[in-house]
Design an enzyme around this catalytic site. Structure first.
Site, mmCIF file in Angstrom:
data_model
loop_
_atom_site.group_PDB
_atom_site.id
_atom_site.type_symbol
_atom_site.label_atom_id
_atom_site.label_comp_id
_atom_site.label_asym_id
_atom_site.label_seq_id
_atom_site.Cartn_x
_atom_site.Cartn_y
_atom_site.Cartn_z
ATOM 1 N N ASP A 180 0.848 -1.198 0.000
ATOM 2 C CA ASP A 180 0.000 0.000 0.000
ATOM 3 C C ASP A 180 0.881 1.245 0.000
ATOM 4 O O ASP A 180 0.882 2.049 0.939
ATOM 5 C CB ASP A 180 -0.943 -0.026 1.208
ATOM 6 C CG ASP A 180 -2.148 0.873 0.979
ATOM 7 O OD1 ASP A 180 -2.261 1.438 -0.125
ATOM 8 O OD2 ASP A 180 -2.957 1.024 1.903
ATOM 9 N N CYS A 187 0.257 4.946 1.565
ATOM 10 C CA CYS A 187 -0.792 4.982 2.586
ATOM 11 C C CYS A 187 -0.438 6.081 3.590
ATOM 12 O O CYS A 187 0.730 6.312 3.901
ATOM 13 C CB CYS A 187 -0.882 3.637 3.293
ATOM 14 S SG CYS A 187 -2.352 3.538 4.340
ATOM 15 N N ASN A 209 -8.375 -1.692 7.030
ATOM 16 C CA ASN A 209 -8.285 -0.780 8.173
ATOM 17 C C ASN A 209 -8.324 0.678 7.750
ATOM 18 O O ASN A 209 -8.049 1.569 8.551
ATOM 19 C CB ASN A 209 -7.036 -1.063 9.010
ATOM 20 C CG ASN A 209 -5.840 -1.286 8.135
ATOM 21 O OD1 ASN A 209 -5.938 -1.138 6.918
ATOM 22 N ND2 ASN A 209 -4.727 -1.623 8.720
ATOM 23 N N HIS A 210 -8.670 0.934 6.507
ATOM 24 C CA HIS A 210 -8.813 2.314 6.058
ATOM 25 C C HIS A 210 -10.161 2.863 6.508
ATOM 26 O O HIS A 210 -11.113 2.123 6.703
ATOM 27 C CB HIS A 210 -8.671 2.390 4.542
ATOM 28 C CG HIS A 210 -7.291 2.033 4.085
ATOM 29 N ND1 HIS A 210 -7.003 1.636 2.814
ATOM 30 C CD2 HIS A 210 -6.132 2.014 4.771
ATOM 31 C CE1 HIS A 210 -5.701 1.387 2.722
ATOM 32 N NE2 HIS A 210 -5.160 1.608 3.892
ATOM 33 N N PHE A 211 -10.208 4.145 6.675
ATOM 34 C CA PHE A 211 -11.446 4.724 7.202
ATOM 35 C C PHE A 211 -11.487 6.226 6.945
ATOM 36 O O PHE A 211 -10.458 6.850 6.642
ATOM 37 C CB PHE A 211 -11.548 4.481 8.713
ATOM 38 C CG PHE A 211 -10.398 5.074 9.500
ATOM 39 C CD1 PHE A 211 -10.430 6.390 9.948
ATOM 40 C CD2 PHE A 211 -9.270 4.315 9.797
ATOM 41 C CE1 PHE A 211 -9.364 6.945 10.658
ATOM 42 C CE2 PHE A 211 -8.196 4.855 10.503
ATOM 43 C CZ PHE A 211 -8.243 6.175 10.934
ATOM 44 N N GLU A 251 -13.120 9.364 9.271
ATOM 45 C CA GLU A 251 -13.718 9.500 10.605
ATOM 46 C C GLU A 251 -13.887 10.967 10.990
ATOM 47 O O GLU A 251 -12.954 11.758 10.849
ATOM 48 C CB GLU A 251 -12.800 8.803 11.615
ATOM 49 C CG GLU A 251 -13.407 8.620 12.986
ATOM 50 C CD GLU A 251 -12.566 7.647 13.814
ATOM 51 O OE1 GLU A 251 -12.772 6.415 13.704
ATOM 52 O OE2 GLU A 251 -11.672 8.116 14.540
ATOM 53 N N ASN A 261 3.623 4.978 4.617
ATOM 54 C CA ASN A 261 4.264 3.882 3.868
ATOM 55 C C ASN A 261 4.942 4.512 2.658
ATOM 56 O O ASN A 261 4.300 4.672 1.615
ATOM 57 C CB ASN A 261 3.233 2.893 3.308
ATOM 58 C CG ASN A 261 2.638 1.990 4.357
ATOM 59 O OD1 ASN A 261 2.966 2.078 5.531
ATOM 60 N ND2 ASN A 261 1.751 1.113 3.924
ATOM 61 N N HIS A 268 2.351 5.364 14.062
ATOM 62 C CA HIS A 268 1.287 6.000 13.273
ATOM 63 C C HIS A 268 -0.092 5.484 13.690
ATOM 64 O O HIS A 268 -1.094 5.760 13.054
ATOM 65 C CB HIS A 268 1.505 5.744 11.789
ATOM 66 C CG HIS A 268 1.099 4.360 11.356
ATOM 67 N ND1 HIS A 268 1.544 3.225 11.990
ATOM 68 C CD2 HIS A 268 0.275 3.941 10.377
ATOM 69 C CE1 HIS A 268 1.012 2.178 11.410
ATOM 70 N NE2 HIS A 268 0.235 2.572 10.419
ATOM 71 N N LYS A 327 -16.564 3.132 7.366
ATOM 72 C CA LYS A 327 -15.690 2.069 6.854
ATOM 73 C C LYS A 327 -16.145 1.674 5.456
ATOM 74 O O LYS A 327 -15.365 1.654 4.521
ATOM 75 C CB LYS A 327 -15.771 0.833 7.753
ATOM 76 C CG LYS A 327 -15.285 1.020 9.167
ATOM 77 C CD LYS A 327 -13.797 1.151 9.259
ATOM 78 C CE LYS A 327 -13.087 -0.135 8.905
ATOM 79 N NZ LYS A 327 -11.615 0.069 8.973
HETATM 80 N N1 LIG Z 1 -9.573 6.405 14.708
HETATM 81 C C1 LIG Z 1 -9.489 5.206 14.074
HETATM 82 N N2 LIG Z 1 -8.291 4.571 14.056
HETATM 83 C C2 LIG Z 1 -8.225 3.389 13.420
HETATM 84 C C3 LIG Z 1 -9.335 2.798 12.789
HETATM 85 N N3 LIG Z 1 -8.934 1.627 12.220
HETATM 86 C C4 LIG Z 1 -7.614 1.518 12.484
HETATM 87 N N4 LIG Z 1 -7.170 2.572 13.199
HETATM 88 C C5 LIG Z 1 -5.807 2.897 13.632
HETATM 89 O O1 LIG Z 1 -5.082 3.336 12.496
HETATM 90 C C6 LIG Z 1 -3.857 2.631 12.385
HETATM 91 C C7 LIG Z 1 -3.579 2.440 10.913
HETATM 92 O O2 LIG Z 1 -2.646 1.459 10.724
HETATM 93 P P1 LIG Z 1 -2.178 0.928 9.271
HETATM 94 O O3 LIG Z 1 -1.104 -0.038 9.581
HETATM 95 O O4 LIG Z 1 -3.355 0.331 8.636
HETATM 96 O O5 LIG Z 1 -1.688 2.083 8.492
HETATM 97 C C8 LIG Z 1 -4.094 1.324 13.135
HETATM 98 O O6 LIG Z 1 -2.899 0.853 13.707
HETATM 99 C C9 LIG Z 1 -5.077 1.717 14.198
HETATM 100 O O7 LIG Z 1 -4.420 2.093 15.366
HETATM 101 C C10 LIG Z 1 -10.580 3.489 12.829
HETATM 102 O O8 LIG Z 1 -11.594 3.038 12.280
HETATM 103 N N5 LIG Z 1 -10.603 4.681 13.488
HETATM 104 MN MN LIG Z 2 -1.950 2.854 6.584
#
Ligand SMILES: Nc1nc2c(ncn2[C@@H]2O[C@H](COP(=O)(O)O)[C@@H](O)[C@H]2O)c(=O)[nH]1
Ligand SMILES: [Mn+2]
Length: 538
Positions: free
Chosen positions: A199, A202, A281-283, A285, A396, A456, A534
């Site tokens: 990714d 990212c 895990n993208h979002f 918010e 990334n 991060h 999401k």
């Molecule tokens: N506020 C939110 N934080 C979230 C959510 N889902 C994940 N997370 C956090 O973001 C990082 C992103 O990590 P990555 O490795 O995918 O870049 C993850 O570690 C969580 O701590 C959410 O829905 N809301």
């Molecule tokens: Mn990421």
């Protein structure tokens, strides 16, 4: 200590070889143990050990670096290595690359799986690597079969509270657990190219919106965040041109489809081809400030406790995945020379994917804001109500950097971040999960000791499979709100459970490590989620 399967080869007569299980005691001198084994099995006067290519192993650290199942060791009775010598590094490179690279563990309070440290260790022996940093959100993700191939080591870490300990002792192991590893969250620094995962680009962008906290109703806003999964009717071509993003086969629909850009890989065609693996895990918010710890920084950054803020986390999705796949097919996990045609070509694609990912986040933000009438001047050229970008950071990516503190001779290095936020350009956002607070922090101090990077996020505590296995504990309806009172939009049942707040580590531990324990950041303010988007199927 677990056994390692090795092939011992008589250096002077290389068809004379034997497979052995190397199983020394912890207290044994490992070099002497290998030589004794070789003496007994090969019936030679064993005095020197080489690996394929001619590098001699003369210390237990060097041995620990190469010990892995099916490793070939060439045993000599005193003579030099016989066979093709591996190409030697240039004098400049040799001078620049101490071996092995130093590994720094930033975690103190935060739990990090031993397998993740094993991967840090493996990263440290990649050619050209100088420093490796494990952030507190470090966690393992690679499947075992890949782990076995690339990750032979387990490491012990020394913990001290106020300085940043280096890993000082490594023991070989092959008892990897039956899930994952690959370093998901660490920072790699090479003086050569290496890919930065699938990714590419990212990152996270934080916008202020025109919405006021007092009049924001999460449930009502959730109702309005509909109909944004289809193609975007905005000027895709125009915004891409303006952002300097080259067109690829992943453009139009990818930009036009929020579910694909911030969603999971579970959607069916026609969306499927746009997915990149593991993107769930993208979002996007909507958040509000709940605590201001550093009012001066808060004001300096032009922030307001009355405003609703929008945090978008997304990347280059399938475009990044395609670049990684092409790179790996051709070069495996080898690095590339920056100046080589391949290196230049990878860099061009990498830079484009980073720009693509950034634009992708902007378009997602724009679509969310349009639906909520929260301001639409997100992507340059949008009409009307101005909104402000607070920060926009890739976590990334790869970048060239001058490495060194004030007064030191600076070195040019390539910084590879795989799930680490840059800490040399102001505010950093560190989210916990959809059910936890996010922390807006300011890096403090020199930052060299932590690789000019911070955590991060919180990092996963549970694998997706494990999170799913707890599905019976909570209804999906319960999953759609959080203990902080926020609302969650996620129309994919599996994703809903995979990404549950409990699947992540405690964000407070991560923050304590960065602040009180390591003193490399200070908290400016804390935000709480109001509404997390999401995925919607339509
Ligand atoms: N506020 C939110 N934080 C979230 C959510 N889902 C994940 N997370 C956090 O973001 C990082 C992103 O990590 P990555 O490795 O995918 O870049 C993850 O570690 C969580 O701590 C959410 O829905 N809301
Ligand atoms: Mn990421």
């Amino acid at each position: 200590m677990p056994s390692t399967r090795l092939t011992l080869i008589k250096n002077s007569q290389q068809n004379f070889r034997t497979a052995v299980l190397f199983n020394p005691r912890e207290s044994d001198d490992k070099i002497a143990a290998i030589l004794t084994l070789a003496k007994n099995k090969l019936r030679i006067r064993a005095t020197r050990i080489f690996v394929e290519g001619g590098n001699e192993i003369s210390s237990s650290d060097e041995l620990a670096n190469v010990l892995q199942n099916d490793r070939k060791l060439f045993i000599s009775g005193g003579e030099d290595y016989i066979g093709l010598l591996k190409e030697h590094p240039s004098a400049e490179e040799a001078a620049f690359t101490p071996a092995p690279a130093t590994i720094t563990n930033i975690a103190y309070e935060s739990h990090v799986e031993p397998d993740a440290f094993a991967q840090l260790k493996q990263t440290a022996i990649l050619k050209g690597m100088r420093y490796v940093f494990g952030m507190p959100d470090l966690h393992p993700v690679m499947p075992l079969r890949l782990l076995r191939k690339y990750v032979p080591h387990r490491c012990d870490i020394r913990h001290r509270r106020h300085d940043l300990p280096s890993i000082d002792r490594c023991v070989a192991a092959n008892s990897m657990r039956n899930t994952f590893p690959s370093l998901c969250t660490c920072q790699f620094i090479y003086n050569r190219f290496h890919n930065t995962g699938d990714d590419i680009g990212c990152g996270m962008v934080l916008y202020s919106t025109r919405l006021s906290v007092s009049s924001f109703k999460p449930q009502r806003a959730a109702e309005r965040l509909r109909g944004i999964e289809g193609p975007w009717d905005g000027p895709i071509k125009e915004v891409m041109e303006r952002a300097g993003v080259e067109s690829t086969e992943f453009d139009a629909t990818a930009l036009g489809t929020i579910g694909n850009t911030i969603g999971t890989n579970i959607l069916r065609p026609p969306f499927l081809h746009l997915m990149s693996p593991g993107g769930g895990n993208h979002f996007a918010e909507l958040q509000q400030f709940t605590e201001i710890l550093d009012p001066d920084e808060f004001v300096r950054a032009n922030l307001s406790a009355d405003r609703v803020y929008l945090l978008v986390h997304s990347g280059s999705r399938r475009l990044g995945g395609s670049i990684l796949a092409a790179h790996t097919a051709k070069h495996g996990h080898a690095g590339l020379e920056p100046s080589s045609p391949e290196g230049q070509s990878y860099l061009r694609k990498h830079d484009n994917a980073c720009k693509w990912a950034r634009l992708n986040r902007e378009v997602i933000a724009r679509r969310v804001m349009e639906r909520l009438n929260a301001g639409d001047d997100v992507v340059e050229g949008g009409k009307g109500k101005k909104v402000e970008k607070v920060l926009d950071l890739w976590h990334n990516n790869m970048e060239r950097k001058e490495w060194g503190s004030e007064g030191e001779t600076k070195k040019q290095v390539w910084v590879h971040r795989k799930g680490a936020a840059p800490s040399d350009r102001g505010l950093v956002m560190i989210p916990g999960s959809r059910g936890a607070c996010s922390y807006l922090v300011m890096p403090v101090g020199d930052q060299k000791e932590n690789g000019y990077s911070l955590a991060h996020g919180a990092g996963r505590k549970w694998t997706r499979t494990f999170a799913l296995s707890r599905q019976h504990r909570c209804t999906s309806q319960q999953m759609r709100t959080t203990s902080l009172g926020s609302v969650v939009i996620c129309e994919d049942e599996e994703l809903l459970y995979e990404e549950q707040p409990d699947a992540y580590k405690e964000i407070t531990d991560i923050i304590t490590d960065l602040t009180a324990n390591r003193r490399i950041a200070k908290v400016v303010a804390i935000l709480s989620p109001l509404l997390t988007y999401k995925l919607r199927k339509k």
